[in-house]
Design a protein around this motif. Structure first.
Motif, short mmCIF file in Angstrom:
data_model
loop_
_atom_site.label_atom_id
_atom_site.label_comp_id
_atom_site.label_asym_id
_atom_site.label_seq_id
_atom_site.Cartn_x
_atom_site.Cartn_y
_atom_site.Cartn_z
N HIS A 1 -7.84 4.58 -2.92
CA HIS A 1 -7.86 4.65 -4.38
C HIS A 1 -6.92 3.58 -4.91
N ARG A 2 -7.15 3.16 -6.11
CA ARG A 2 -6.29 2.14 -6.72
C ARG A 2 -5.62 2.71 -7.98
N ILE A 3 -4.39 2.28 -8.20
CA ILE A 3 -3.71 2.62 -9.44
C ILE A 3 -4.33 1.75 -10.53
N VAL A 4 -4.94 2.40 -11.53
CA VAL A 4 -5.64 1.65 -12.59
C VAL A 4 -5.06 1.91 -13.98
N ASP B 1 -8.39 5.36 -9.48
CA ASP B 1 -9.80 5.12 -9.77
C ASP B 1 -10.73 6.13 -9.10
N TRP B 2 -10.19 7.30 -8.71
CA TRP B 2 -11.05 8.33 -8.13
C TRP B 2 -12.15 8.71 -9.12
N ASP C 1 0.82 -1.21 0.00
CA ASP C 1 0.00 0.00 0.00
C ASP C 1 0.85 1.26 0.00
N MET C 2 0.32 2.30 -0.63
CA MET C 2 0.88 3.65 -0.53
C MET C 2 -0.01 4.38 0.48
N VAL C 3 0.60 5.04 1.46
CA VAL C 3 -0.19 5.74 2.47
C VAL C 3 0.31 7.17 2.57
N LEU C 4 -0.59 8.11 2.32
CA LEU C 4 -0.24 9.53 2.43
C LEU C 4 -0.17 9.92 3.90
N THR C 5 0.88 10.63 4.26
CA THR C 5 1.05 11.13 5.62
C THR C 5 1.35 12.63 5.52
N ARG D 1 -2.92 0.07 -3.89
CA ARG D 1 -3.80 1.01 -3.19
C ARG D 1 -3.05 2.27 -2.78
N VAL D 2 -3.70 3.41 -2.98
CA VAL D 2 -3.22 4.71 -2.53
C VAL D 2 -4.21 5.14 -1.45
#
Length: 189
Positions: A57-60, A123-124, A17-21, A172-173
């Motif tokens: 969100h997913r990288i699509v 996929d936003w 996963d990518m997690v924004l901080t 996943r983002v």
């Protein structure tokens, strides 16, 4: 299903996963400096608000400038000379790639600068876009460190290229809701 939390059955963070901080994007065992939307992080994304939406969100997709770099992944597609992204919420093609000539409001994908030399699509509000909920949230190169985006997540170009080599389709983002509670300037990574 709410886009504000990790999807049901997927409530645990995964190593990929990518997690924004507030300090950057945590991914692949490191913290990557990044910038986010000028409107900070929001739970109620709207077209033109300049905010980065809370959610999983997913990288699509992955697009790249073939005239400027080799394919960053075997599933990446080259950006063509006439490729655009529709941000016209009144058009049936809203939040999809379209081709010039296109009369609706849009953004060019082939830019003179290097921001979109490599773009990861999320996929936003896609594939069934709801008008006014905001068009594409991309991961792309920043103009310069600290300069906010229109809602996307932006990185140093060399970091973006390294990230692109590590992601998989549907990585996943995760943009945590707690970031929406911070002032826009504090939420910038």
């Amino acid at each position: 299903m709410s886009r504000h939390a990790v999807r049901a059955g997927e409530d645990r963070l995964k190593p990929e996963d990518m997690v924004l901080t507030p300090r950057g994007l945590r991914f692949a065992g490191r913290l990557w400096p990044c910038t986010i939307g000028r409107g900070g992080v929001t739970r109620d994304k709207r077209e033109g608000d300049g905010a980065t939406p809370v959610g999983t969100h997913r990288i699509v997709g992955m697009l790249y400038r073939a005239d400027r770099m080799s394919a960053p992944a075997d599933w990446a597609l080259p950006i063509g000379a006439f490729d655009l992204w529709s941000d016209d919420s009144d058009d049936a093609a809203y939040n999809t790639m379209v081709q010039a000539p296109y009369a609706g409001s849009h953004e060019r994908l082939r830019l003179a600068d290097r921001r979109y030399d490599l773009v990861m699509l999320t996929d936003w509000n896609w594939p069934e876009a709801q008008p006014g909920r905001g068009s594409a949230i991309f991961l792309h190169a920043w103009r310069r460190p600290g300069r906010p985006t229109a809602g996307c997540i932006a990185f140093r170009p060399d970091h973006l290229r390294r990230i692109a080599g590590l992601v998989a389709y549907e990585t996943r983002v995760i943009v945590p809701g707690a970031l929406a509670d911070l002032p826009a300037t504090a939420a910038r990574c």
